[in-house]
Design a protein around this motif. Structure first.
Motif, PDB file in Angstrom:
ATOM      1  N   PRO A 157      -1.373  -9.452  -3.565  1.00 34.11           N
ATOM      2  CA  PRO A 157      -2.484  -8.949  -4.380  1.00 34.11           C
ATOM      3  C   PRO A 157      -3.402  -7.991  -3.612  1.00 34.11           C
ATOM      4  O   PRO A 157      -3.848  -6.979  -4.150  1.00 34.11           O
ATOM      5  CB  PRO A 157      -3.227 -10.219  -4.803  1.00 34.11           C
ATOM      6  N   GLN A 158      -3.665  -8.284  -2.350  1.00 32.53           N
ATOM      7  CA  GLN A 158      -4.551  -7.429  -1.546  1.00 32.53           C
ATOM      8  C   GLN A 158      -3.908  -6.070  -1.285  1.00 32.53           C
ATOM      9  O   GLN A 158      -4.549  -5.030  -1.456  1.00 32.53           O
ATOM     10  CB  GLN A 158      -4.877  -8.125  -0.223  1.00 32.53           C
ATOM     11  N   VAL A 159      -2.646  -6.054  -0.888  1.00 36.90           N
ATOM     12  CA  VAL A 159      -1.953  -4.797  -0.615  1.00 36.90           C
ATOM     13  C   VAL A 159      -1.805  -3.999  -1.913  1.00 36.90           C
ATOM     14  O   VAL A 159      -2.001  -2.783  -1.938  1.00 36.90           O
ATOM     15  CB  VAL A 159      -0.579  -5.045   0.046  1.00 36.90           C
ATOM     16  N   CYS A 160      -1.499  -4.679  -3.010  1.00 38.00           N
ATOM     17  CA  CYS A 160      -1.371  -4.019  -4.305  1.00 38.00           C
ATOM     18  C   CYS A 160      -2.681  -3.346  -4.697  1.00 38.00           C
ATOM     19  O   CYS A 160      -2.697  -2.181  -5.120  1.00 38.00           O
ATOM     20  CB  CYS A 160      -0.937  -5.021  -5.367  1.00 38.00           C
ATOM     21  N   ALA A 161      -3.800  -4.052  -4.571  1.00 40.09           N
ATOM     22  CA  ALA A 161      -5.103  -3.490  -4.922  1.00 40.09           C
ATOM     23  C   ALA A 161      -5.415  -2.261  -4.063  1.00 40.09           C
ATOM     24  O   ALA A 161      -5.915  -1.249  -4.568  1.00 40.09           O
ATOM     25  CB  ALA A 161      -6.196  -4.541  -4.768  1.00 40.09           C
ATOM     26  N   SER A 162      -5.084  -2.320  -2.783  1.00 43.62           N
ATOM     27  CA  SER A 162      -5.303  -1.171  -1.901  1.00 43.62           C
ATOM     28  C   SER A 162      -4.445   0.018  -2.316  1.00 43.62           C
ATOM     29  O   SER A 162      -4.927   1.149  -2.362  1.00 43.62           O
ATOM     30  CB  SER A 162      -5.002  -1.537  -0.446  1.00 43.62           C
ATOM     31  N   ALA A 176      -0.527  -0.845 -10.860  1.00 40.02           N
ATOM     32  CA  ALA A 176       0.788  -1.470 -10.735  1.00 40.02           C
ATOM     33  C   ALA A 176       1.328  -1.788 -12.123  1.00 40.02           C
ATOM     34  O   ALA A 176       0.571  -2.088 -13.047  1.00 40.02           O
ATOM     35  CB  ALA A 176       0.693  -2.751  -9.916  1.00 40.02           C
ATOM     36  N   ASP A 177       2.655  -1.719 -12.260  1.00 35.52           N
ATOM     37  CA  ASP A 177       3.298  -2.116 -13.518  1.00 35.52           C
ATOM     38  C   ASP A 177       3.206  -3.625 -13.712  1.00 35.52           C
ATOM     39  O   ASP A 177       3.107  -4.120 -14.828  1.00 35.52           O
ATOM     40  CB  ASP A 177       4.781  -1.732 -13.517  1.00 35.52           C
ATOM     41  N   TYR A 178       3.260  -4.350 -12.586  1.00 31.11           N
ATOM     42  CA  TYR A 178       3.249  -5.806 -12.621  1.00 31.11           C
ATOM     43  C   TYR A 178       2.737  -6.300 -11.276  1.00 31.11           C
ATOM     44  O   TYR A 178       3.049  -5.721 -10.236  1.00 31.11           O
ATOM     45  CB  TYR A 178       4.662  -6.358 -12.859  1.00 31.11           C
ATOM     46  N   VAL A 179       1.955  -7.372 -11.294  1.00 26.94           N
ATOM     47  CA  VAL A 179       1.518  -8.001 -10.040  1.00 26.94           C
ATOM     48  C   VAL A 179       1.247  -9.483 -10.276  1.00 26.94           C
ATOM     49  O   VAL A 179       0.701  -9.868 -11.309  1.00 26.94           O
ATOM     50  CB  VAL A 179       0.270  -7.296  -9.450  1.00 26.94           C
ATOM     51  N   ASP A 180       1.688 -10.309  -9.328  1.00 24.35           N
ATOM     52  CA  ASP A 180       1.298 -11.716  -9.294  1.00 24.35           C
ATOM     53  C   ASP A 180       1.046 -12.067  -7.825  1.00 24.35           C
ATOM     54  O   ASP A 180       0.907 -11.181  -6.989  1.00 24.35           O
ATOM     55  CB  ASP A 180       2.320 -12.626  -9.990  1.00 24.35           C
ATOM     56  N   GLN A 181       1.008 -13.337  -7.488  1.00 25.78           N
ATOM     57  CA  GLN A 181       0.676 -13.746  -6.125  1.00 25.78           C
ATOM     58  C   GLN A 181       1.735 -13.393  -5.090  1.00 25.78           C
ATOM     59  O   GLN A 181       1.436 -13.270  -3.898  1.00 25.78           O
ATOM     60  CB  GLN A 181       0.404 -15.256  -6.072  1.00 25.78           C
ATOM     61  N   SER A 182       2.995 -13.210  -5.516  1.00 30.28           N
ATOM     62  CA  SER A 182       4.054 -12.976  -4.535  1.00 30.28           C
ATOM     63  C   SER A 182       4.894 -11.731  -4.788  1.00 30.28           C
ATOM     64  O   SER A 182       5.829 -11.459  -4.043  1.00 30.28           O
ATOM     65  CB  SER A 182       4.974 -14.200  -4.463  1.00 30.28           C
ATOM     66  N   PHE A 183       4.562 -10.949  -5.847  1.00 31.33           N
ATOM     67  CA  PHE A 183       5.361  -9.774  -6.160  1.00 31.33           C
ATOM     68  C   PHE A 183       4.523  -8.750  -6.923  1.00 31.33           C
ATOM     69  O   PHE A 183       3.707  -9.111  -7.768  1.00 31.33           O
ATOM     70  CB  PHE A 183       6.579 -10.155  -7.015  1.00 31.33           C
ATOM     71  N   ALA A 184       4.749  -7.474  -6.621  1.00 30.55           N
ATOM     72  CA  ALA A 184       4.127  -6.386  -7.384  1.00 30.55           C
ATOM     73  C   ALA A 184       5.128  -5.251  -7.490  1.00 30.55           C
ATOM     74  O   ALA A 184       6.029  -5.110  -6.645  1.00 30.55           O
ATOM     75  CB  ALA A 184       2.852  -5.901  -6.713  1.00 30.55           C
ATOM     76  N   GLN A 185       4.962  -4.444  -8.532  1.00 31.99           N
ATOM     77  CA  GLN A 185       5.884  -3.329  -8.756  1.00 31.99           C
ATOM     78  C   GLN A 185       5.122  -2.122  -9.292  1.00 31.99           C
ATOM     79  O   GLN A 185       4.297  -2.247 -10.186  1.00 31.99           O
ATOM     80  CB  GLN A 185       6.948  -3.738  -9.754  1.00 31.99           C
ATOM     81  N   LEU A 244       6.430  -4.765  -3.805  1.00 27.33           N
ATOM     82  CA  LEU A 244       5.793  -5.514  -2.732  1.00 27.33           C
ATOM     83  C   LEU A 244       6.195  -6.963  -2.921  1.00 27.33           C
ATOM     84  O   LEU A 244       6.019  -7.517  -4.009  1.00 27.33           O
ATOM     85  CB  LEU A 244       4.274  -5.392  -2.807  1.00 27.33           C
ATOM     86  N   SER A 245       6.743  -7.573  -1.888  1.00 31.48           N
ATOM     87  CA  SER A 245       7.163  -8.974  -1.976  1.00 31.48           C
ATOM     88  C   SER A 245       6.574  -9.756  -0.822  1.00 31.48           C
ATOM     89  O   SER A 245       6.490  -9.261   0.299  1.00 31.48           O
ATOM     90  CB  SER A 245       8.693  -9.092  -1.897  1.00 31.48           C
ATOM     91  N   PRO A 301      -2.404   0.062   3.363  1.00 29.84           N
ATOM     92  CA  PRO A 301      -2.477  -1.356   3.699  1.00 29.84           C
ATOM     93  C   PRO A 301      -1.205  -1.830   4.393  1.00 29.84           C
ATOM     94  O   PRO A 301      -0.164  -1.184   4.318  1.00 29.84           O
ATOM     95  CB  PRO A 301      -2.637  -2.026   2.335  1.00 29.84           C
ATOM     96  N   ALA A 302      -1.304  -2.948   5.087  1.00 27.69           N
ATOM     97  CA  ALA A 302      -0.154  -3.638   5.683  1.00 27.69           C
ATOM     98  C   ALA A 302       0.661  -2.750   6.617  1.00 27.69           C
ATOM     99  O   ALA A 302       1.873  -2.828   6.655  1.00 27.69           O
ATOM    100  CB  ALA A 302       0.738  -4.227   4.588  1.00 27.69           C
ATOM    101  N   GLY A 303      -0.012  -1.864   7.367  1.00 30.22           N
ATOM    102  CA  GLY A 303       0.691  -1.035   8.335  1.00 30.22           C
ATOM    103  C   GLY A 303       1.389   0.177   7.746  1.00 30.22           C
ATOM    104  O   GLY A 303       2.096   0.883   8.461  1.00 30.22           O
ATOM    105  N   LEU A 304       1.212   0.442   6.465  1.00 25.56           N
ATOM    106  CA  LEU A 304       1.840   1.601   5.844  1.00 25.56           C
ATOM    107  C   LEU A 304       1.063   2.870   6.159  1.00 25.56           C
ATOM    108  O   LEU A 304      -0.149   2.840   6.337  1.00 25.56           O
ATOM    109  CB  LEU A 304       1.872   1.445   4.319  1.00 25.56           C
ATOM    110  N   VAL A 305       1.778   3.979   6.207  1.00 32.02           N
ATOM    111  CA  VAL A 305       1.173   5.296   6.250  1.00 32.02           C
ATOM    112  C   VAL A 305       1.607   6.003   4.978  1.00 32.02           C
ATOM    113  O   VAL A 305       2.768   5.914   4.571  1.00 32.02           O
ATOM    114  CB  VAL A 305       1.638   6.087   7.505  1.00 32.02           C
ATOM    115  N   ILE A 306       0.672   6.684   4.317  1.00 30.97           N
ATOM    116  CA  ILE A 306       0.993   7.371   3.064  1.00 30.97           C
ATOM    117  C   ILE A 306       0.754   8.850   3.266  1.00 30.97           C
ATOM    118  O   ILE A 306      -0.306   9.273   3.732  1.00 30.97           O
ATOM    119  CB  ILE A 306       0.160   6.821   1.899  1.00 30.97           C
TER     120      ILE A 306
END
Length: 115
Positions: A14-19, A28-37, A47-48, A104-109
């Motif tokens: 959820p944190q990485v998805c929000a960022s 996001a098309d979909y997000v829950d506690q353990s998956f986002a798309q 994101l898994s 987020p999470a070490g990604l570079v965009i």
């Protein structure tokens, strides 16, 4: 062969998805506690938290390249959001205008456009 999906393992979906929603300016098309798309063009960015294999101390080392129409617009938008700019905007030797930001999470965009 058709590469059309990327699944990034992160510790807090959820944190990485929000960022990413803020940085990409896209919900996001979909997000829950353990998956986002996210669907971006013809690609699926996922994101898994726990996929098929456990990864300890995962650091992505991944650069997401996002083609945009206006690099300067994205530069201003991301600066206004307080997103850390790593490089640019700059014209590269290979013919793009590029803006690299810290994700987020070490990604570079990389927000880029062809010159």
């Amino acid at each position: 062969m058709n590469l059309n999906q990327l699944d990034i393992i992160v510790s807090n979906v959820p944190q990485v998805c929000a960022s990413l929603e803020r940085i990409l300016d896209k919900k996001a098309d979909y997000v829950d506690q353990s998956f986002a798309q996210f669907t971006i063009g013809s690609h699926c960015l996922m994101l898994s938290q726990n996929h098929l294999i456990p990864l300890e101390n995962f650091q992505s080392g991944i650069i997401l390249h996002v083609e945009v129409e206006d690099v300067d617009h994205n530069y201003k938008r991301l600066k206004d959001l307080g997103i850390q700019v790593l490089n640019g905007p700059v014209v590269t030797d290979w013919g793009t205008e590029s803006l690299l930001v810290e994700g987020p999470a070490g990604l570079v965009i990389d927000f880029y456009r062809m010159k």
